[in-house]
Design a protein around this motif. Structure first.
Motif, PDB file in Angstrom:
ATOM      1  N   ASN A 146       0.829  -1.205   0.000  1.00  0.00           N
ATOM      2  CA  ASN A 146       0.000   0.000   0.000  1.00  0.00           C
ATOM      3  C   ASN A 146       0.866   1.258   0.000  1.00  0.00           C
ATOM      4  O   ASN A 146       0.548   2.245  -0.674  1.00  0.00           O
ATOM      5  CB  ASN A 146      -0.923  -0.007   1.218  1.00  0.00           C
ATOM      6  CG  ASN A 146      -1.932   1.119   1.189  1.00  0.00           C
ATOM      7  OD1 ASN A 146      -2.703   1.259   0.243  1.00  0.00           O
ATOM      8  ND2 ASN A 146      -1.927   1.944   2.220  1.00  0.00           N
ATOM      9  N   LYS A 147       1.970   1.217   0.737  1.00  0.00           N
ATOM     10  CA  LYS A 147       2.885   2.358   0.763  1.00  0.00           C
ATOM     11  C   LYS A 147       3.632   2.496  -0.562  1.00  0.00           C
ATOM     12  O   LYS A 147       3.936   3.607  -1.002  1.00  0.00           O
ATOM     13  CB  LYS A 147       3.881   2.198   1.914  1.00  0.00           C
ATOM     14  CG  LYS A 147       3.256   2.338   3.291  1.00  0.00           C
ATOM     15  CD  LYS A 147       4.299   2.172   4.385  1.00  0.00           C
ATOM     16  CE  LYS A 147       3.681   2.336   5.771  1.00  0.00           C
ATOM     17  NZ  LYS A 147       4.688   2.128   6.854  1.00  0.00           N
ATOM     18  N   PRO A 150       1.021   4.408  -3.751  1.00  0.00           N
ATOM     19  CA  PRO A 150       0.066   5.419  -3.266  1.00  0.00           C
ATOM     20  C   PRO A 150      -0.943   5.822  -4.336  1.00  0.00           C
ATOM     21  O   PRO A 150      -1.989   6.399  -4.019  1.00  0.00           O
ATOM     22  CB  PRO A 150       0.974   6.595  -2.885  1.00  0.00           C
ATOM     23  CG  PRO A 150       2.194   6.428  -3.750  1.00  0.00           C
ATOM     24  CD  PRO A 150       2.392   4.938  -3.838  1.00  0.00           C
ATOM     25  N   ILE A 152      -2.942   4.046  -5.830  1.00  0.00           N
ATOM     26  CA  ILE A 152      -4.212   3.336  -5.647  1.00  0.00           C
ATOM     27  C   ILE A 152      -5.158   4.153  -4.771  1.00  0.00           C
ATOM     28  O   ILE A 152      -6.325   4.364  -5.121  1.00  0.00           O
ATOM     29  CB  ILE A 152      -3.963   1.941  -5.035  1.00  0.00           C
ATOM     30  CG1 ILE A 152      -3.144   1.076  -6.004  1.00  0.00           C
ATOM     31  CG2 ILE A 152      -5.284   1.258  -4.711  1.00  0.00           C
ATOM     32  CD1 ILE A 152      -2.714  -0.260  -5.422  1.00  0.00           C
ATOM     33  N   GLU A 153      -4.655   4.627  -3.643  1.00  0.00           N
ATOM     34  CA  GLU A 153      -5.497   5.441  -2.767  1.00  0.00           C
ATOM     35  C   GLU A 153      -5.782   6.804  -3.388  1.00  0.00           C
ATOM     36  O   GLU A 153      -6.841   7.392  -3.143  1.00  0.00           O
ATOM     37  CB  GLU A 153      -4.840   5.587  -1.396  1.00  0.00           C
ATOM     38  CG  GLU A 153      -4.861   4.286  -0.598  1.00  0.00           C
ATOM     39  CD  GLU A 153      -4.478   4.461   0.853  1.00  0.00           C
ATOM     40  OE1 GLU A 153      -3.369   4.980   1.106  1.00  0.00           O
ATOM     41  OE2 GLU A 153      -5.281   4.086   1.727  1.00  0.00           O
ATOM     42  N   GLN A 154      -4.866   7.298  -4.208  1.00  0.00           N
ATOM     43  CA  GLN A 154      -5.107   8.564  -4.897  1.00  0.00           C
ATOM     44  C   GLN A 154      -6.275   8.452  -5.875  1.00  0.00           C
ATOM     45  O   GLN A 154      -6.947   9.447  -6.168  1.00  0.00           O
ATOM     46  CB  GLN A 154      -3.839   9.012  -5.625  1.00  0.00           C
ATOM     47  CG  GLN A 154      -2.723   9.468  -4.685  1.00  0.00           C
ATOM     48  CD  GLN A 154      -1.383   9.620  -5.377  1.00  0.00           C
ATOM     49  OE1 GLN A 154      -1.282   9.513  -6.605  1.00  0.00           O
ATOM     50  NE2 GLN A 154      -0.335   9.868  -4.600  1.00  0.00           N
ATOM     51  N   PHE A 157      -9.399   4.499  -3.778  1.00  0.00           N
ATOM     52  CA  PHE A 157      -9.551   3.207  -3.118  1.00  0.00           C
ATOM     53  C   PHE A 157      -9.194   3.307  -1.636  1.00  0.00           C
ATOM     54  O   PHE A 157      -8.255   4.005  -1.252  1.00  0.00           O
ATOM     55  CB  PHE A 157      -8.648   2.154  -3.774  1.00  0.00           C
ATOM     56  CG  PHE A 157      -9.140   1.671  -5.101  1.00  0.00           C
ATOM     57  CD1 PHE A 157      -9.842   0.481  -5.203  1.00  0.00           C
ATOM     58  CD2 PHE A 157      -8.904   2.404  -6.259  1.00  0.00           C
ATOM     59  CE1 PHE A 157     -10.294   0.027  -6.428  1.00  0.00           C
ATOM     60  CE2 PHE A 157      -9.355   1.960  -7.491  1.00  0.00           C
ATOM     61  CZ  PHE A 157     -10.056   0.771  -7.580  1.00  0.00           C
ATOM     62  N   LYS A 158      -9.958   2.600  -0.816  1.00  0.00           N
ATOM     63  CA  LYS A 158      -9.653   2.476   0.600  1.00  0.00           C
ATOM     64  C   LYS A 158      -8.868   1.184   0.819  1.00  0.00           C
ATOM     65  O   LYS A 158      -9.073   0.194   0.121  1.00  0.00           O
ATOM     66  CB  LYS A 158     -10.937   2.476   1.434  1.00  0.00           C
ATOM     67  CG  LYS A 158     -11.698   3.795   1.395  1.00  0.00           C
ATOM     68  CD  LYS A 158     -12.865   3.785   2.375  1.00  0.00           C
ATOM     69  CE  LYS A 158     -13.567   5.128   2.416  1.00  0.00           C
ATOM     70  NZ  LYS A 158     -14.662   5.150   3.433  1.00  0.00           N
ATOM     71  N   PHE A 159      -8.000   1.206   1.825  1.00  0.00           N
ATOM     72  CA  PHE A 159      -7.108   0.075   2.079  1.00  0.00           C
ATOM     73  C   PHE A 159      -7.530  -0.678   3.329  1.00  0.00           C
ATOM     74  O   PHE A 159      -7.837  -0.081   4.359  1.00  0.00           O
ATOM     75  CB  PHE A 159      -5.675   0.577   2.235  1.00  0.00           C
ATOM     76  CG  PHE A 159      -4.700  -0.467   2.704  1.00  0.00           C
ATOM     77  CD1 PHE A 159      -4.452  -1.600   1.951  1.00  0.00           C
ATOM     78  CD2 PHE A 159      -4.031  -0.310   3.919  1.00  0.00           C
ATOM     79  CE1 PHE A 159      -3.554  -2.564   2.387  1.00  0.00           C
ATOM     80  CE2 PHE A 159      -3.131  -1.263   4.360  1.00  0.00           C
ATOM     81  CZ  PHE A 159      -2.893  -2.396   3.590  1.00  0.00           C
ATOM     82  N   ASN A 160      -7.544  -2.010   3.218  1.00  0.00           N
ATOM     83  CA  ASN A 160      -7.788  -2.895   4.348  1.00  0.00           C
ATOM     84  C   ASN A 160      -6.564  -3.791   4.501  1.00  0.00           C
ATOM     85  O   ASN A 160      -6.215  -4.522   3.572  1.00  0.00           O
ATOM     86  CB  ASN A 160      -9.039  -3.743   4.088  1.00  0.00           C
ATOM     87  CG  ASN A 160      -9.377  -4.673   5.240  1.00  0.00           C
ATOM     88  OD1 ASN A 160      -8.500  -5.175   5.929  1.00  0.00           O
ATOM     89  ND2 ASN A 160     -10.659  -4.918   5.441  1.00  0.00           N
ATOM     90  N   TRP A 165      -8.259  -3.709  -1.270  1.00  0.00           N
ATOM     91  CA  TRP A 165      -8.420  -2.296  -1.608  1.00  0.00           C
ATOM     92  C   TRP A 165      -9.800  -2.182  -2.248  1.00  0.00           C
ATOM     93  O   TRP A 165     -10.127  -2.936  -3.168  1.00  0.00           O
ATOM     94  CB  TRP A 165      -7.364  -1.842  -2.602  1.00  0.00           C
ATOM     95  CG  TRP A 165      -5.981  -1.674  -2.050  1.00  0.00           C
ATOM     96  CD1 TRP A 165      -5.374  -0.507  -1.703  1.00  0.00           C
ATOM     97  CD2 TRP A 165      -5.000  -2.704  -1.818  1.00  0.00           C
ATOM     98  NE1 TRP A 165      -4.085  -0.739  -1.263  1.00  0.00           N
ATOM     99  CE2 TRP A 165      -3.831  -2.074  -1.322  1.00  0.00           C
ATOM    100  CE3 TRP A 165      -4.992  -4.097  -1.973  1.00  0.00           C
ATOM    101  CZ2 TRP A 165      -2.677  -2.785  -0.987  1.00  0.00           C
ATOM    102  CZ3 TRP A 165      -3.855  -4.809  -1.638  1.00  0.00           C
ATOM    103  CH2 TRP A 165      -2.712  -4.157  -1.149  1.00  0.00           C
ATOM    104  N   LEU A 167     -13.215   0.391  -3.634  1.00  0.00           N
ATOM    105  CA  LEU A 167     -13.665   1.689  -4.119  1.00  0.00           C
ATOM    106  C   LEU A 167     -15.162   1.823  -3.898  1.00  0.00           C
ATOM    107  O   LEU A 167     -15.943   0.995  -4.374  1.00  0.00           O
ATOM    108  CB  LEU A 167     -13.350   1.824  -5.614  1.00  0.00           C
ATOM    109  CG  LEU A 167     -13.720   3.148  -6.280  1.00  0.00           C
ATOM    110  CD1 LEU A 167     -12.847   4.281  -5.748  1.00  0.00           C
ATOM    111  CD2 LEU A 167     -13.557   3.025  -7.800  1.00  0.00           C
TER     112      LEU A 167
END
Length: 225
Positions: A146-147, A150, A152-154, A157-160, A165, A167
């Motif tokens: 996830n790090k 980035p 993906i979250e941009q 998407f939310k991360f679990n 991940w 949306l």
């Protein structure tokens, strides 16, 4: 019992037959038509996905709708046979967020604005498809991924940290759905799902790299003869 509950009970009793008919329509024709339109939209997206070879299963009304890259499974995988799902490394699915204790009685409710739940497109890195690993090691890996990505979250998407991940899909507009339901053009009411699929397509290269990194780190479960 509060006055509001008393009034609600009165309305329910007075309209009990109408509620029965509404429930039958919700569980039958109404949900089936809308879910079939959603399935058709996702199937078309999968079939026209030029950046990769995707495969899918589309039956949200009776079962589930999910899809994946053909690189994320081996030859023994079959959508219809859960015993072969150990031969799967990752997948996308249309499902609900499920973050609240309260749930809706009808899946269709999740597609519209409501107090309890939302529909999502979820990317799942399928831990069961890899060699057995400790939970701590797995969690550290997905957090590192996830790090590393980035982007993906941009994209929203939310991360679990379990390895997902997802949306959130913007709620469908009720009046737009009503209009297109009446005119048999439901696909035209599904723009929020189209928009979510477009973001998923943009994120797909990052998800694919995560899958390949997981394969390299953990290895795959050997097929049983």
């Amino acid at each position: 019992m509060s006055n509001s509950n008393t009034n609600a009970a009165k309305l329910i009793i007075e309209n009990i037959q109408l509620l029965e008919q509404a429930n039958n329509l919700l569980n039958g024709e109404l949900s089936e038509k809308i879910f079939n339109a959603v399935d058709n939209l996702i199937e078309e997206f999968v079939e026209n996905f030029n950046d990769d070879s995707l495969i899918g299963s589309y039956d949200f009304h009776e079962n589930e709708t999910w899809f994946l890259s053909s690189k994320w499974k081996n030859e023994d995988f079959d959508f219809e046979d859960s015993k072969t799902w150990k031969n799967l490394y990752a997948f996308y699915e249309l499902t609900n967020e499920g973050e609240n204790d309260e749930t809706n009685n009808w899946w269709l409710t999740n597609f519209f604005i409501n107090d309890n739940d939302r529909m999502i497109l979820n990317f799942a890195l399928w831990k069961n498809g890899f060699n057995k690993t400790f939970a701590k090691e797995w969690k550290e890996f997905v957090i590192a991924m996830n790090k590393q990505y980035p982007q993906i979250e941009q994209l929203g998407f939310k991360f679990n940290p379990e390895g997902n991940w997802y949306l959130l899909i913007t709620s469908l507009d009720k009046q737009t759905v009503i209009y297109n339901y009446e005119h048999n053009t439901l696909e035209d009411a599904l723009t929020p799902i189209t928009d979510a699929l477009d973001k998923l397509k943009q994120a797909h290269p990052y998800f694919d790299e995560i899958v390949q990194a997981a394969i390299a780190k953990f290895g795959l479960i050997e097929n049983e003869e």
